[in-house]
Write a protein that holds these residues in place. Structure first.
Motif, mmCIF file in Angstrom:
data_model
loop_
_atom_site.group_PDB
_atom_site.id
_atom_site.type_symbol
_atom_site.label_atom_id
_atom_site.label_comp_id
_atom_site.label_asym_id
_atom_site.label_seq_id
_atom_site.Cartn_x
_atom_site.Cartn_y
_atom_site.Cartn_z
ATOM 1 N N GLU A 38 67.106 -28.376 17.538
ATOM 2 C CA GLU A 38 67.042 -27.258 19.110
ATOM 3 C C GLU A 38 66.685 -28.820 19.957
ATOM 4 O O GLU A 38 67.022 -28.982 21.023
ATOM 5 N N GLU A 48 63.098 -27.842 10.591
ATOM 6 C CA GLU A 48 64.428 -28.743 10.775
ATOM 7 C C GLU A 48 65.390 -28.557 11.842
ATOM 8 O O GLU A 48 65.913 -29.152 12.984
ATOM 9 N N ASP A 49 65.779 -26.729 12.036
ATOM 10 C CA ASP A 49 65.638 -26.103 12.521
ATOM 11 C C ASP A 49 65.641 -26.234 13.881
ATOM 12 O O ASP A 49 66.462 -26.102 15.455
ATOM 13 N N MET A 83 63.400 -19.641 11.459
ATOM 14 C CA MET A 83 63.545 -20.802 11.783
ATOM 15 C C MET A 83 63.061 -21.809 10.878
ATOM 16 O O MET A 83 61.442 -21.506 11.653
ATOM 17 N N GLN A 84 63.310 -22.236 10.538
ATOM 18 C CA GLN A 84 62.298 -23.763 10.082
ATOM 19 C C GLN A 84 62.747 -24.978 11.032
ATOM 20 O O GLN A 84 62.677 -24.604 11.567
#
Length: 197
Positions: free
Chosen positions: A9, A4-5, A1-2
């Motif tokens: 969320e 930005e991800d 998960m980066q």
């Protein structure tokens, strides 16, 4: 998960707030991350915990025997980290102002512990929780959090692995910028939402 991800969320759960907030550290900010909102959906909480576990070095992950988190904010992410790592998860509380184990929780002498928080701002509550674990006979080998608001400045005395590092400015109550001072202060999660700044 980066990164930005992860922020996506928080945005999807309306957990990234803007306004005038008093943080648990007592400092003021124009931004607040309401981790309880991002964690209220169980599958999202599981995804975030798995991503946080994946950020930790394998040799650290393999040593962890117990996850401990401070109540209240760390409860859900602590539980999910226990699930992600396949170990038990317990929490410490402050019934008299100092963290302690209650509810029949125990830590075995020398048990290797991961301390998990939702948000670290100054690191004070993490250090206090680590002291409680050490006093109970545990050995905190690492700490983690969903968010590090200190921008890497918090020193916890153990390796620290946040899922996301943010650098939202914070201010002492007597040093507020005019635009922030003009907005009524809110202490999220408090029974008294609006406070005089």
């Amino acid at each position: 998960m980066q990164d930005e991800d992860i922020l996506a969320e928080f945005r999807a759960s309306q957990a990234l707030l803007e306004g005038h907030f008093i943080l648990s550290s007592g400092r003021h900010s124009a931004h607040y991350l309401q981790c309880a909102r991002v964690l209220m959906e169980p599958m999202r909480a599981s995804r975030l915990a798995s991503a946080l576990a994946a950020r930790m070095p394998r040799d650290i992950r393999s040593q962890i025997e117990l996850v401990v988190s401070p109540a209240m904010g760390g409860l859900i992410i602590g539980h999910e980290m226990g699930r992600a790592l396949g170990v038990e998860a317990v929490f410490v509380e402050r019934p008299e102002g100092v963290f302690e184990l209650r509810r029949g929780f125990t830590i075995n002498p020398g048990q290797k512990v991961l301390l998990i928080e939702d948000v670290v701002t100054t690191g004070l509550s993490s250090r206090e929780a680590i002291a409680a674990v050490n006093a109970a006979g545990g050995n905190v080998i690492a700490a983690g959090s969903l968010v590090d608001r200190s921008a890497g400045e918090a020193s916890l005395g153990v390796p620290f692995y946040p899922l996301l590092t943010l650098n939202f400015p914070t201010f002492a109550a007597d040093a507020l910028p005019a635009e922030l001072a003009a907005i009524p202060a809110v202490k999220p999660g408090s029974r008294k939402e609006a406070l005089a700044a």
